[in-house]
Design an enzyme around this catalytic site. Structure first.
Site, mmCIF file in Angstrom:
data_model
loop_
_atom_site.group_PDB
_atom_site.id
_atom_site.type_symbol
_atom_site.label_atom_id
_atom_site.label_comp_id
_atom_site.label_asym_id
_atom_site.label_seq_id
_atom_site.Cartn_x
_atom_site.Cartn_y
_atom_site.Cartn_z
ATOM 1 N N HIS A 1 -2.000 6.359 5.419
ATOM 2 C CA HIS A 1 -0.891 5.449 5.430
ATOM 3 C C HIS A 1 0.307 5.949 4.675
ATOM 4 O O HIS A 1 1.200 5.316 4.089
ATOM 5 C CB HIS A 1 -1.199 4.069 5.116
ATOM 6 C CG HIS A 1 -0.305 3.161 5.582
ATOM 7 N ND1 HIS A 1 -0.259 1.722 5.206
ATOM 8 C CD2 HIS A 1 0.530 2.998 6.659
ATOM 9 C CE1 HIS A 1 0.556 0.969 5.971
ATOM 10 N NE2 HIS A 1 0.980 1.826 6.736
ATOM 11 N N CYS B 1 0.752 -1.136 -0.034
ATOM 12 C CA CYS B 1 -0.027 0.142 0.072
ATOM 13 C C CYS B 1 0.866 1.233 -0.046
ATOM 14 O O CYS B 1 0.587 2.192 -0.804
ATOM 15 C CB CYS B 1 -0.948 -0.018 1.136
ATOM 16 S SG CYS B 1 -0.352 -0.387 2.835
#
Length: 532
Positions: free
Chosen positions: A146, A92
């Protein structure tokens, strides 16, 4: 599908002429125009819907039969469905970094970050948001971040910066890291929502903190059994990665996240309906821990992962419904994709493996999240822009990293040679007139790097037994090998017949291209048209 006689597909030259017009002024309170009404030409809105750990085969539009995704399928029918599209990385953080900056994650040592990591994208770095903001767009990010926050020591009770607002976003409403990492709170701008001075928040990724039970010490309190990595502080009956103290009033409720984020997205669209906007919406589903809302539980026979995909599809439907209600469908370029390939057991035993049945999350491809094999980075990608993108399928080789340069062209925004150095203008591919796309395409994974050149894919040698064992523990083939790998993806989509020894010249050429990409310091693209 929209009848052919109801569509008017503009050539790229005309498209750019429209987007070169001055952007509109501040929003007003007037009622939205109906979809059938004529609207003045203006720069298009941009909505990027970015799913989390969604595989190539996880949507009905890409062959799924055991999970219903009517909203995403409708988007595919109305737009262009890419069959050869890639996330920049198999995990990610590197993919998100690359999408937003137009630079491969390895250039900034991007890797999966802890929840208290410093901001990876530093102020001053060009991003999709900063490029479009400079052309008059209002920019917003809602969902999973993130990408780090702050300068290394975050005070979650005060102002959390730098973050999205310092790299081009006008509005941000975030899950700071991931669903499985603390802090499990919403961050609205620079402030944690619901922070209580009497119950201050403290986060640690190095030592336990008092105040919450710990999963490895109290497994009887858990809704799902977790591996050791995911056995730190328990929040909402699920142990997470990292330790969190305080902040009880600020805790999110996992089952409510879908509704909170969808409501924020719809509000952002309403507030900005009268001038061009960018909405980057990184949807947290179907990442672990999978705790879908009550309305979605039991919607599939595949357990929480299948239900989380249904929840994700509902979020897509909410965004599309708001665009329709505001009369913005024809003024909006919508791009849907995923940050990397699928994973079933990524730390929690939630039944995803046992209930999979004949569903193939990666389609015909091997591997998955983390992996150098195709399912690690080949992902769904759908682009819809009524009147500009003709519905259909495209085999064009396309990377998410090209969105920045492509959107910069649409907005007539110049890019300096040292900005977005890996991003290329792929507008012709995105709108369907170019069915070939990139001549070559680079991807990162946990064990290695790879390059596509036409039908061939080369994976660089990598010998990391511990890494391979970690990925194997997830039930995924890593694709790592100490030997070079070369595959013909047309004849061998499963990457089972290594041609490196049979075609050493091609393997050497592609290895050289990987080295050249790593050494590149400026963009390989034509100068952008000047802004008007």
């Amino acid at each position: 599908m929209i009848p052919a006689e109801g569509r008017c597909f503009r050539p790229i030259a005309a498209l750019l002429a429209v987007t070169a017009l001055a952007v509109a002024g501040p929003a007003s309170a007037k009622a939205p125009a109906p979809e059938s009404a004529a609207r003045p030409a203006r720069a298009p809105n941009v909505v990027i819907l970015y799913a989390d750990d969604l595989g190539y085969g996880d949507l009905g539009a890409y062959g799924a039969r055991r999970v219903a995704t009517p909203n995403t399928d409708a988007l595919a029918r109305a737009g262009l469905r890419f069959t050869d599209a890639y996330a920049p990385a198999a995990t990610c953080t590197p993919s998100r970094y690359a999408l937003l900056t137009g630079e491969y994650g390895f250039r900034s040592h991007a890797e999966i970050l802890p929840g208290d990591a410093a901001a990876l994208i530093r102020p001053g770095k060009a991003t999709i948001a900063s490029v479009l903001k400079a052309r008059g767009y209002t920019t917003g990010v809602i969902g999973k971040w993130h990408l780090g926050l702050g300068d290394g020591t975050v005070d979650w009770n005060g102002s959390v910066a730098p973050g999205p607002l310092e790299i081009g976003f006008d509005y941000s409403f975030l899950l700071p890291a991931t669903l499985d990492r603390v802090p499990t709170v919403y961050l609205d701008g620079h402030k944690v929502v619901g922070v209580d001075p009497a119950d201050p928040i403290k986060v640690s990724y190095s030592a336990p903190l008092a105040g919450r039970p710990i999963g490895r010490q109290h497994p009887e309190l858990l809704r799902y059994k977790a591996d050791d990595q995911h056995s730190d502080s328990i929040v909402n009956g699920v142990s997470r990665i990292g330790y969190m103290q305080g902040g009880k009033k600020a805790e999110w409720v996992d089952e409510d996240i879908h509704a909170v984020l969808a409501d924020k997205a719809r509000g952002f669209i309403r507030a900005n309906r009268d001038h061009p906007f960018l909405l980057y919406f990184p949807i947290p589903d179907p990442h672990v821990p999978r705790l879908p809302g009550k309305a979605f539980r039991g919607k599939t026979a595949m357990g929480p992962r299948g239900d989380a995909i249904v929840e994700m599809d509902w979020i897509v439907g909410q965004v599309m419904a708001e665009l329709r209600q505001q009369g913005l469908s024809r003024d909006t370029l919508v791009i849907f994709s995923s940050d990397n390939g699928p994973v079933l057991n990524d730390g929690y035993e939630d039944g995803a493996v046992e209930k999979l049945g004949d569903h193939a999350p990666g389609g015909v491809y091997r591997g998955g999240k983390y992996s150098a094999l195709e399912a690690g980075t080949r992902v769904p990608l759908i682009a819809s822009w009524p009147g500009h993108i003709k519905p259909g399928n495209s085999p064009a080789l396309f990377s998410q990293i090209d969105l920045l340069a492509t959107l910069a062209r649409i907005a007539r925004a110049p890019l300096a040679p040292d900005q977005a150095i890996d991003s290329r203008d792929m507008l012709a591919a995105l709108t369907g007139s170019d069915r070939r796309g990139r001549s070559e395409l680079f991807t990162e994974s946990v064990p290695s790097v790879a390059i596509r050149k036409g039908r061939y894919k080369y994976i660089a040698p990598a010998a990391h037994p511990a890494t391979a064992a970690f990925i194997a523990g997830k039930g995924i083939e890593s694709g790592a090998s100490p030997m070079p790998q070369l595959y013909d993806l047309v004849r061998d989509p499963g990457e089972r017949s290594n041609l490196a020894s049979a075609q050493p010249g091609l393997a050497a050429t592609l290895a050289a291209r990987l080295r050249a990409i790593a050494a590149r310091r400026t963009a390989e693209r034509k100068p952008a048209a000047p802004a008007r």
